[in-house]
Enzyme design. Structure first.
Site, short mmCIF file in Angstrom:
data_model
loop_
_atom_site.label_atom_id
_atom_site.label_comp_id
_atom_site.label_asym_id
_atom_site.label_seq_id
_atom_site.Cartn_x
_atom_site.Cartn_y
_atom_site.Cartn_z
N ASP B 22 0.84 -1.21 0.00
CA ASP B 22 0.00 0.00 0.00
C ASP B 22 0.87 1.25 0.00
O ASP B 22 0.51 2.27 -0.59
CB ASP B 22 -0.88 0.06 1.26
N VAL B 106 -5.00 4.12 0.19
CA VAL B 106 -4.92 2.82 -0.47
C VAL B 106 -5.57 1.81 0.46
O VAL B 106 -5.38 1.87 1.69
CB VAL B 106 -3.45 2.42 -0.75
N CYS B 107 -6.38 0.89 -0.12
CA CYS B 107 -6.87 -0.24 0.66
C CYS B 107 -7.72 0.26 1.84
O CYS B 107 -8.50 1.20 1.69
CB CYS B 107 -5.65 -1.06 1.09
N THR B 108 -7.56 -0.33 3.01
CA THR B 108 -8.36 0.07 4.16
C THR B 108 -7.93 1.42 4.76
O THR B 108 -8.52 1.86 5.75
CB THR B 108 -8.30 -0.99 5.27
N GLY B 109 -6.97 2.08 4.14
CA GLY B 109 -6.66 3.46 4.52
C GLY B 109 -7.89 4.35 4.40
O GLY B 109 -8.02 5.34 5.15
#
Lengths: 216, 216
Positions: B22, B106-109
């Site tokens: 990420d 990014v992603c679960t950010g």
């Protein structure tokens, strides 16, 4: 050689000006398998090692203290140019890596393997825009310009940067199992190219003709 | 705000158990543009920060000393779950990030951005296998399950892990120029999905039906 707890050990060779994604693409997927694979980050000395892009990663162990590893991973990056001229580094790399079950590289890391003599008699590939440099490091290597990665015996060499992720997933498929590799690719939402001959970047870099590449 | 030398500044928020790719997927491509973009790695304190996979990256600056940045990048990873429950972190993130020109994750950010209130009124996406968690962090967000990334105003949120590279290239295309982004993708030999609606992983994770996805 496995650790006492029977995990496989992956040794990653960091050096000043290594290419970030060459390291962290493969490590992303190997690292998810923490129950099965231990990662050891190696550097000239233990401590921070600056990448070609600037940010630093932490080497846990100095080259001189490196444990024997099941899998060796050598990244590329601008720092390869100076290292390929350092006999002390190349001697260490040859001695340390040669006992590994798998010897792998990403990008111009294959130039370092070649300079250390670790690719003599093997087929290998490298970064497409730096192919001339990498292939000049080993004249007894059969260099394959058009390949996402090349597996030859226990040598696994990938093309540039992102190609290391495809190779790492293929190596995980071989070592741990194809279902695990498929699941990892989905988990990290990566469009994994499972065909090692898929390589549009060779033609873009002028290493093969566009027509020949499209005819494959 | 740019630095005195007129480079753009990209601030990357590291935390314990961040997801490696990420961070280092986007930083790979932003970092090649070193003449135009300065990267600042932030952490709870200055020093090593351990990733979810184990290996550590180095935070140069503590959150409390973070400079104002043009671009904010918040990765995902297992560490997001604990951070989303820390008011002090969320308050800092909201205050620090809100002055940036671009706020990205990014992603679960995106779950952290949502928990900090930074996505209220915006469309956003997240990791496909952790979509339920991320989307529970912001009820005033229009969550888009099927998307490689979502651009809404100055908020850029990507799907899981590798999708951050596609988003980073698109953001570079917008900020620096499409030709630069195209060249970066070729240089790192990345099969860039330029269409933000390309997302086979939403159906694989059961977020949309396979039929609906294929009919797009």
């Amino acid at each position: 050689m496995s650790e006492p707890d029977d995990k496989l050990t992956l040794g990653v060779v960091l050096f000043e000006e290594f290419e970030l994604l060459d390291v962290f693409g493969p490590i992303e997927v190997f690292g998810i398998l923490r129950d099965q694979i231990s990662i050891v980050m190696l550097g000239p000395v233990a401590g921070p090692v600056a990448s070609a892009q600037g940010p630093s990663a932490v080497a846990e162990v100095a080259y001189s203290d490196a444990p024997q590893c099941d899998i060796v991973l050598v990244p590329g990056g601008h720092g390869t140019r100076a290292l390929a001229l350092e006999p002390a580094f190349l001697n260490w790399l040859r001695t340390w890596a040669s006992s590994a079950t798998y010897i792998s590289s990403v990008c111009t890391g294959s130039g370092l393997l070649a300079a250390a003599g670790l690719l003599d008699g093997f087929q290998a590939t490298s970064n497409k825009r730096s192919f001339a440099w990498a292939s000049s490091q080993g004249t007894s290597v059969r260099w394959i310009p058009e390949a996402r990665w090349v597996e030859d015996g226990n040598r696994w060499t990938s093309a540039g940067v992102a190609a290391g992720i495809d190779m790492a997933l293929a190596l995980i498929g071989k070592i741990v199992g194809p279902d695990v590799a498929d699941d990892l690719a989905d988990r990290v939402e990566y469009d994994w190219h499972r065909d090692p001959s898929w390589d549009p970047f060779a033609a873009k870099a002028g290493l093969v003709s566009q027509e020949k590449s499209e005819a494959r």
